[in-house]
Scaffold this motif. Structure first.
Motif, PDB file in Angstrom:
ATOM      1  N   ALA A   1     -12.131  33.280 -63.536  1.00  0.00           N
ATOM      2  CA  ALA A   1     -11.221  33.477 -62.410  1.00  0.00           C
ATOM      3  C   ALA A   1     -11.532  34.766 -61.668  1.00  0.00           C
ATOM      4  O   ALA A   1     -11.509  34.814 -60.423  1.00  0.00           O
ATOM      5  CB  ALA A   1      -9.775  33.487 -62.915  1.00  0.00           C
ATOM      6  N   LEU A   2     -11.821  35.820 -62.413  1.00  0.00           N
ATOM      7  CA  LEU A   2     -12.155  37.103 -61.790  1.00  0.00           C
ATOM      8  C   LEU A   2     -13.417  36.991 -60.943  1.00  0.00           C
ATOM      9  O   LEU A   2     -13.483  37.536 -59.827  1.00  0.00           O
ATOM     10  CB  LEU A   2     -12.340  38.169 -62.878  1.00  0.00           C
ATOM     11  N   PHE A   3     -14.420  36.276 -61.448  1.00  0.00           N
ATOM     12  CA  PHE A   3     -15.657  36.090 -60.689  1.00  0.00           C
ATOM     13  C   PHE A   3     -15.377  35.408 -59.353  1.00  0.00           C
ATOM     14  O   PHE A   3     -15.807  35.880 -58.289  1.00  0.00           O
ATOM     15  CB  PHE A   3     -16.650  35.269 -61.505  1.00  0.00           C
ATOM     16  N   LEU A   4     -14.656  34.288 -59.382  1.00  0.00           N
ATOM     17  CA  LEU A   4     -14.371  33.560 -58.144  1.00  0.00           C
ATOM     18  C   LEU A   4     -13.569  34.409 -57.166  1.00  0.00           C
ATOM     19  O   LEU A   4     -13.853  34.433 -55.961  1.00  0.00           O
ATOM     20  CB  LEU A   4     -13.606  32.274 -58.456  1.00  0.00           C
ATOM     21  N   LEU A   5     -12.572  35.109 -57.673  1.00  0.00           N
ATOM     22  CA  LEU A   5     -11.720  35.921 -56.802  1.00  0.00           C
ATOM     23  C   LEU A   5     -12.499  37.062 -56.162  1.00  0.00           C
ATOM     24  O   LEU A   5     -12.341  37.345 -54.966  1.00  0.00           O
ATOM     25  CB  LEU A   5     -10.539  36.470 -57.607  1.00  0.00           C
ATOM     26  N   LEU A   6     -13.363  37.705 -56.926  1.00  0.00           N
ATOM     27  CA  LEU A   6     -14.119  38.840 -56.396  1.00  0.00           C
ATOM     28  C   LEU A   6     -15.189  38.404 -55.403  1.00  0.00           C
ATOM     29  O   LEU A   6     -15.436  39.092 -54.403  1.00  0.00           O
ATOM     30  CB  LEU A   6     -14.750  39.628 -57.546  1.00  0.00           C
ATOM     31  N   VAL A   7     -15.843  37.280 -55.664  1.00  0.00           N
ATOM     32  CA  VAL A   7     -16.814  36.772 -54.696  1.00  0.00           C
ATOM     33  C   VAL A   7     -16.121  36.461 -53.374  1.00  0.00           C
ATOM     34  O   VAL A   7     -16.633  36.763 -52.300  1.00  0.00           O
ATOM     35  CB  VAL A   7     -17.537  35.530 -55.244  1.00  0.00           C
ATOM     36  N   TRP A   8     -14.928  35.874 -53.460  1.00  0.00           N
ATOM     37  CA  TRP A   8     -14.154  35.616 -52.241  1.00  0.00           C
ATOM     38  C   TRP A   8     -13.782  36.926 -51.546  1.00  0.00           C
ATOM     39  O   TRP A   8     -13.932  37.059 -50.325  1.00  0.00           O
ATOM     40  CB  TRP A   8     -12.878  34.841 -52.591  1.00  0.00           C
ATOM     41  N   LEU A   9     -13.331  37.900 -52.311  1.00  0.00           N
ATOM     42  CA  LEU A   9     -12.848  39.149 -51.749  1.00  0.00           C
ATOM     43  C   LEU A   9     -13.968  39.954 -51.098  1.00  0.00           C
ATOM     44  O   LEU A   9     -13.798  40.535 -50.018  1.00  0.00           O
ATOM     45  CB  LEU A   9     -12.180  39.986 -52.844  1.00  0.00           C
ATOM     46  N   LEU A  10     -15.149  39.975 -51.731  1.00  0.00           N
ATOM     47  CA  LEU A  10     -16.232  40.834 -51.252  1.00  0.00           C
ATOM     48  C   LEU A  10     -16.983  40.260 -50.058  1.00  0.00           C
ATOM     49  O   LEU A  10     -17.348  40.996 -49.150  1.00  0.00           O
ATOM     50  CB  LEU A  10     -17.217  41.125 -52.383  1.00  0.00           C
ATOM     51  N   HIS A  11     -17.255  38.954 -50.063  1.00  0.00           N
ATOM     52  CA  HIS A  11     -17.951  38.443 -48.876  1.00  0.00           C
ATOM     53  C   HIS A  11     -17.626  37.022 -48.463  1.00  0.00           C
ATOM     54  O   HIS A  11     -17.730  36.691 -47.291  1.00  0.00           O
ATOM     55  CB  HIS A  11     -19.471  38.615 -49.015  1.00  0.00           C
ATOM     56  N   ALA A  12     -17.190  36.155 -49.357  1.00  0.00           N
ATOM     57  CA  ALA A  12     -16.970  34.762 -48.953  1.00  0.00           C
ATOM     58  C   ALA A  12     -15.874  34.633 -47.900  1.00  0.00           C
ATOM     59  O   ALA A  12     -15.984  33.826 -46.970  1.00  0.00           O
ATOM     60  CB  ALA A  12     -16.624  33.914 -50.181  1.00  0.00           C
ATOM     61  N   ARG A  13     -14.813  35.445 -48.010  1.00  0.00           N
ATOM     62  CA  ARG A  13     -13.692  35.303 -47.087  1.00  0.00           C
ATOM     63  C   ARG A  13     -14.063  35.604 -45.636  1.00  0.00           C
ATOM     64  O   ARG A  13     -13.391  35.142 -44.706  1.00  0.00           O
ATOM     65  CB  ARG A  13     -12.522  36.187 -47.527  1.00  0.00           C
ATOM     66  N   TYR A  14     -15.114  36.364 -45.423  1.00  0.00           N
ATOM     67  CA  TYR A  14     -15.520  36.695 -44.063  1.00  0.00           C
ATOM     68  C   TYR A  14     -16.188  35.517 -43.352  1.00  0.00           C
ATOM     69  O   TYR A  14     -16.432  35.580 -42.143  1.00  0.00           O
ATOM     70  CB  TYR A  14     -16.469  37.896 -44.065  1.00  0.00           C
ATOM     71  N   PHE A  15     -16.495  34.472 -44.091  1.00  0.00           N
ATOM     72  CA  PHE A  15     -17.171  33.317 -43.517  1.00  0.00           C
ATOM     73  C   PHE A  15     -16.269  32.082 -43.503  1.00  0.00           C
ATOM     74  O   PHE A  15     -16.729  30.985 -43.208  1.00  0.00           O
ATOM     75  CB  PHE A  15     -18.451  33.020 -44.309  1.00  0.00           C
ATOM     76  N   LYS A  16     -14.993  32.270 -43.832  1.00  0.00           N
ATOM     77  CA  LYS A  16     -14.060  31.155 -43.859  1.00  0.00           C
ATOM     78  C   LYS A  16     -13.325  31.037 -42.529  1.00  0.00           C
ATOM     79  O   LYS A  16     -13.007  32.043 -41.898  1.00  0.00           O
ATOM     80  CB  LYS A  16     -13.039  31.320 -44.991  1.00  0.00           C
TER      81      LYS A  16
END
Length: 391
Positions: free
Chosen positions: A320-335
């Protein structure tokens, strides 16, 4: 054949076709040896019911491995000239991480960090030499000052880390916190004099490759654990859900990390610092997924002295931490849109809730992760405004 001595001058940020070198790949592979040792000791500590101490030691050892790797990676991105001296000093750094790996067991079992410190010192002093060499060849006074700040900061921190060896055991956690913050502040201080010429595509590739290798080590460790459980305990029925769920988790971790162009986030030094530092938790959680799968296997065959809930959490929490951090660090900027933004945070929460699914917890977490990827791909396909995103 490479020349023995070349000026160690700054490379261009606009250099075309910049890719990882064979030496950098070798460097990564050797560092993962230390990651594997730390993971194995974490498994042993948690399986014996010492999760708190095990996680704390794991965090400290992993910081030393990650920070030395990260410092080399950013330095190489700016200054790699591939001459003989550069190669030799890099090989010295590799020797340092192998020394560190040899001391991991003693650090976990006896709380003795001397060998870990010595290995770390070898890596860091080699980097000091590289920074001083870069300062000597720098034509710009601001760049020279930056290089010297790096060298001086690393030396001061290395002296401070002696506290981890000499301080009473109850004080060592505080020594770690203080010195980790000091280490993290060195680049911030040094780059106030001038920015190093790191290459965005190269940095993104280097982090991606190291993440790949860590995920590969996770698969290898989990495979060996499942194989041992089947051979020694004839427990295929108990282990098959763990193996299937673990594989789905690793596949999903790979997917969500590489689905967006990470280099597009490295547009400034501020963004680069946040992204680079955040990978401490990303890489540590990726490696911990493998350790968690081993713990789940040992608990399933009766070799771990912990509850099913604790064993399940050893997998679900880092996943869960991995998925959340990947989203927080860069994935969310492409959503694009609320639905896409919620996929990974909701999946992380759902994976945590899977901890309570008993012997099916790991399989349930893997299915949730796979569903998150499928949902992301579907939402992306339906929204043409999405920019290079798939989960």
């Amino acid at each position: 054949m490479t020349r023995p001595f070349l000026p160690l001058t700054s490379r261009s940020r606009e250099e075309a076709h910049r890719a990882a070198t064979p030496l950098e790949l070798f460097f990564d592979l050797c560092f993962v040896v230390a990651v594997a040792q730390a993971g194995a000791e974490l498994v042993h500590a948690v399986a014996e019911g010492h999760a708190g101490t095990g996680v704390a030691n794991y965090a400290m050892v992993f910081f030393a491995i990650w920070w030395a790797w990260m410092n080399f990676t950013w330095f190489a991105s700016a200054y790699d000239n591939d001459d003989v001296l550069y190669r030799v000093v890099t090989l010295v750094q590799i020797a340092g991480v192998l020394i560190l790996a040899a001391g991991v067991s003693r650090a976990f079992e006896e709380h003795d960090f001397l060998v870990v410190y010595l290995g770390y010192a070898v890596m860091r002093l080699a980097l000091v030499f590289q920074w001083l060499r870069a300062a000597r060849h720098a034509a710009d006074p601001a760049e020279r000052r930056m290089c010297r700040r790096y060298a001086g900061g690393v030396l001061l921190c290395q002296a401070g880390w002696l506290g981890l060896v000499l301080a009473p055991e109850p004080a060592r956690a505080w020594v770690f916190v203080v010195m980790a913050l000091a280490e993290l502040s060195v680049p911030l201080y040094a780059e106030r004099a001038g920015s190093s010429a790191w290459h965005a595509h190269h940095i993104a590739e280097r982090y991606g490759l190291f993440t790949l290798i860590v995920l590969g080590e996770t698969v290898a460790a989990a495979t060996v654990a499942v194989k041992s459980g089947v051979v020694e305990n004839d427990a295929l029925d108990e282990l098959l859900p763990i193996a299937a769920g673990g594989l789905l988790l690793v596949f999903a971790a790979w997917w969500v990390y590489f689905v967006v162009p990470a280099h597009d986030r490295l547009t400034s030094s501020r963004q680069a610092f946040l992204w680079g530092y955040g990978h401490y938790l990303i890489l540590m959680s990726a490696a911990a997924i493998g350790a968690g799968l081993e713990i789940a296997v040992e608990q399933a065959v009766g070799e771990a002295h912990i509850s099913t809930l604790s064993a399940s959490a050893a997998v679900t929490i880092p996943s869960a931490l991995f998925l959340l951090l990947v989203w927080l660090l860069h994935a969310r900027y492409f959503k694009v849109g609320t639905a896409q933004q919620l996929v990974l945070p909701v999946a992380a929460l759902a994976i945590l809730m899977c901890s309570f699914a008993g012997r099916w917890a790991v399989l349930a977490a893997g299915l949730v992760a796979a569903a998150a990827v499928a949902t992301g791909v579907t939402l992306t396909a339906r929204n043409p405004a999405t920019r290079d995103s798939g989960a």
